[in-house]
Design a protein around this motif. Structure first.
Motif, PDB file in Angstrom:
ATOM      1  N   ALA A   1       0.933  -1.238   0.025  1.00  0.00           N
ATOM      2  CA  ALA A   1       0.010  -0.076   0.014  1.00  0.00           C
ATOM      3  C   ALA A   1       1.018   1.409   0.044  1.00  0.00           C
ATOM      4  CB  ALA A   1      -0.698  -0.019   1.255  1.00  0.00           C
ATOM      5  N   MET A   2       2.030   1.077   0.796  1.00  0.00           N
ATOM      6  CA  MET A   2       2.868   2.352   0.725  1.00  0.00           C
ATOM      7  C   MET A   2       3.348   2.657  -0.697  1.00  0.00           C
ATOM      8  SD  MET A   2       5.136   1.939   4.108  1.00  0.00           S
ATOM      9  CE  MET A   2       5.866   3.415   3.820  1.00  0.00           C
ATOM     10  N   ALA A   3       3.424   1.754  -1.647  1.00  0.00           N
ATOM     11  CA  ALA A   3       3.820   1.925  -2.771  1.00  0.00           C
ATOM     12  C   ALA A   3       3.040   2.554  -3.798  1.00  0.00           C
ATOM     13  CB  ALA A   3       4.424   0.474  -3.557  1.00  0.00           C
ATOM     14  N   ARG A   4       1.746   2.574  -3.266  1.00  0.00           N
ATOM     15  CA  ARG A   4       0.676   2.886  -4.154  1.00  0.00           C
ATOM     16  C   ARG A   4       0.188   4.515  -3.603  1.00  0.00           C
ATOM     17  NH1 ARG A   4      -1.163  -2.472  -3.391  1.00  0.00           N
ATOM     18  NH2 ARG A   4      -2.800  -1.654  -2.159  1.00  0.00           N
ATOM     19  N   ARG A   5       0.468   4.756  -2.425  1.00  0.00           N
ATOM     20  CA  ARG A   5      -0.017   6.084  -1.749  1.00  0.00           C
ATOM     21  C   ARG A   5       0.714   6.800  -1.838  1.00  0.00           C
ATOM     22  NH1 ARG A   5      -0.807   4.172   3.497  1.00  0.00           N
ATOM     23  NH2 ARG A   5      -1.130   6.380   3.900  1.00  0.00           N
ATOM     24  N   LYS A   6       0.511   8.280  -1.446  1.00  0.00           N
ATOM     25  CA  LYS A   6       1.249   9.578  -1.519  1.00  0.00           C
ATOM     26  C   LYS A   6       1.175   9.945  -0.192  1.00  0.00           C
ATOM     27  CE  LYS A   6       2.104   9.929  -6.103  1.00  0.00           C
ATOM     28  NZ  LYS A   6       3.379   9.717  -6.587  1.00  0.00           N
ATOM     29  N   ASP A   7       0.282   9.802   0.594  1.00  0.00           N
ATOM     30  CA  ASP A   7       0.205  10.335   2.195  1.00  0.00           C
ATOM     31  C   ASP A   7       0.721   9.026   2.891  1.00  0.00           C
ATOM     32  OD1 ASP A   7      -3.257   9.269   2.967  1.00  0.00           O
ATOM     33  OD2 ASP A   7      -2.139   8.707   1.208  1.00  0.00           O
ATOM     34  N   MET A   8       1.690   9.614   3.737  1.00  0.00           N
ATOM     35  CA  MET A   8       2.364   8.713   4.999  1.00  0.00           C
ATOM     36  C   MET A   8       1.867   9.171   6.240  1.00  0.00           C
ATOM     37  SD  MET A   8       3.675   6.290   3.249  1.00  0.00           S
ATOM     38  CE  MET A   8       2.627   6.228   1.782  1.00  0.00           C
ATOM     39  N   ASP A   9       2.090   8.365   7.051  1.00  0.00           N
ATOM     40  CA  ASP A   9       1.638   8.801   8.669  1.00  0.00           C
ATOM     41  C   ASP A   9       2.871   9.884   8.873  1.00  0.00           C
ATOM     42  OD1 ASP A   9       0.614   5.765   9.902  1.00  0.00           O
ATOM     43  OD2 ASP A   9      -0.277   7.277   8.897  1.00  0.00           O
ATOM     44  N   TYR A  10       3.989   9.484   8.612  1.00  0.00           N
ATOM     45  CA  TYR A  10       5.049  10.551   9.079  1.00  0.00           C
ATOM     46  C   TYR A  10       6.041  10.640   7.884  1.00  0.00           C
ATOM     47  CZ  TYR A  10       3.280   9.812  13.619  1.00  0.00           C
ATOM     48  OH  TYR A  10       2.411   9.732  14.758  1.00  0.00           O
ATOM     49  N   TRP A  11       6.611  11.851   7.678  1.00  0.00           N
ATOM     50  CA  TRP A  11       7.705  12.139   6.605  1.00  0.00           C
ATOM     51  C   TRP A  11       8.990  12.760   7.300  1.00  0.00           C
ATOM     52  CZ3 TRP A  11       7.299  10.614   1.775  1.00  0.00           C
ATOM     53  CH2 TRP A  11       6.251  10.445   1.128  1.00  0.00           C
ATOM     54  N   GLY A  12      10.056  12.626   6.944  1.00  0.00           N
ATOM     55  CA  GLY A  12      11.159  13.408   7.157  1.00  0.00           C
ATOM     56  C   GLY A  12      11.300  14.622   6.375  1.00  0.00           C
ATOM     57  N   LYS A  13      12.557  15.469   6.511  1.00  0.00           N
ATOM     58  CA  LYS A  13      12.438  16.631   5.727  1.00  0.00           C
ATOM     59  C   LYS A  13      13.032  16.279   4.349  1.00  0.00           C
ATOM     60  CE  LYS A  13      11.857  19.861   9.698  1.00  0.00           C
ATOM     61  NZ  LYS A  13      12.383  20.996  10.368  1.00  0.00           N
ATOM     62  N   GLY A  14      14.138  15.156   4.258  1.00  0.00           N
ATOM     63  CA  GLY A  14      14.569  14.891   3.104  1.00  0.00           C
ATOM     64  C   GLY A  14      16.120  15.373   3.154  1.00  0.00           C
ATOM     65  N   THR A  15      16.770  14.360   2.226  1.00  0.00           N
ATOM     66  CA  THR A  15      18.240  14.875   2.306  1.00  0.00           C
ATOM     67  C   THR A  15      18.440  14.890   0.354  1.00  0.00           C
ATOM     68  OG1 THR A  15      20.301  13.937   2.689  1.00  0.00           O
ATOM     69  CG2 THR A  15      18.800  12.321   2.225  1.00  0.00           C
ATOM     70  N   LEU A  16      19.240  15.629   0.051  1.00  0.00           N
ATOM     71  CA  LEU A  16      19.805  15.735  -1.326  1.00  0.00           C
ATOM     72  C   LEU A  16      20.714  14.755  -1.757  1.00  0.00           C
ATOM     73  CD1 LEU A  16      18.973  17.389  -3.985  1.00  0.00           C
ATOM     74  CD2 LEU A  16      20.734  19.073  -3.247  1.00  0.00           C
ATOM     75  N   VAL A  17      20.337  13.911  -2.869  1.00  0.00           N
ATOM     76  CA  VAL A  17      21.283  13.400  -3.615  1.00  0.00           C
ATOM     77  C   VAL A  17      21.340  13.782  -4.851  1.00  0.00           C
ATOM     78  CG1 VAL A  17      21.769  10.996  -4.660  1.00  0.00           C
ATOM     79  CG2 VAL A  17      20.795  11.235  -2.274  1.00  0.00           C
ATOM     80  N   THR A  18      23.003  14.381  -5.456  1.00  0.00           N
ATOM     81  CA  THR A  18      22.997  14.686  -6.641  1.00  0.00           C
ATOM     82  C   THR A  18      24.039  13.672  -7.260  1.00  0.00           C
ATOM     83  OG1 THR A  18      22.657  17.178  -6.024  1.00  0.00           O
ATOM     84  CG2 THR A  18      23.560  16.797  -7.775  1.00  0.00           C
ATOM     85  N   VAL A  19      23.569  13.098  -8.580  1.00  0.00           N
ATOM     86  CA  VAL A  19      24.790  12.432  -9.379  1.00  0.00           C
ATOM     87  C   VAL A  19      25.074  12.871 -10.436  1.00  0.00           C
ATOM     88  CG1 VAL A  19      24.908   9.866 -10.212  1.00  0.00           C
ATOM     89  CG2 VAL A  19      23.403  10.306  -8.096  1.00  0.00           C
TER      90      VAL A  19
END
Length: 125
Positions: free
Chosen positions: A105-123
């Motif tokens: 279900a996580m793979a199909r949904r956009k809304d999660m219970d909790y999110w982090g703020k993110g970390t940038l990956v640049t390749v």
């Protein structure tokens, strides 16, 4: 409440590896499925991978299958994303998420219970 803090992002070259970590606060970390999502510039956030609360089940987006590996250490309240053979198209902000849904279900949904703020990956090419 669960607070999530990602780390490990950075600038790498194509073909390199990188490991992201997501540290969670809260004593109930082990009951949540955990996932990684990413958002590239100008694009919508997309599912990358998820792992069940026990660590026994995982699911991956086709674009990262065979290159990325998700794992978790419930004793350390941490989930990891090992990224190998990175490509320029993997460039994005990577977000950690916690949810009580099954990983399918996580793979199909956009809304999660909790999110982090993110970390940038640049390749770079």
């Amino acid at each position: 409440q669960v607070q999530l803090v990602e780390s490990g992002g950075g600038l790498v070259q194509a073909g390199d590896s990188l490991r992201l970590s997501c540290a969670a606060s809260g004593r109930t970390f082990s009951i949540y499925a955990m996932g990684w999502f990413r958002q590239a510039p100008g694009k919508e956030r997309e599912f990358v991978t998820a792992i069940s609360w026990s660590g026994g089940s995982t699911i991956y987006a086709d674009s990262v299958k065979g290159r990325f590996t998700i794992s978790r250490d419930n004793a350390k309240n941490t989930v990891y994303l090992q990224m190998n053979s990175l490509k320029p198209e993997d460039t994005a902000i990577y977000f950690c998420a916690a949810d009580r849904s099954p990983i399918q279900a996580m793979a199909r949904r956009k809304d999660m219970d909790y999110w982090g703020k993110g970390t940038l990956v640049t390749v770079s090419p």
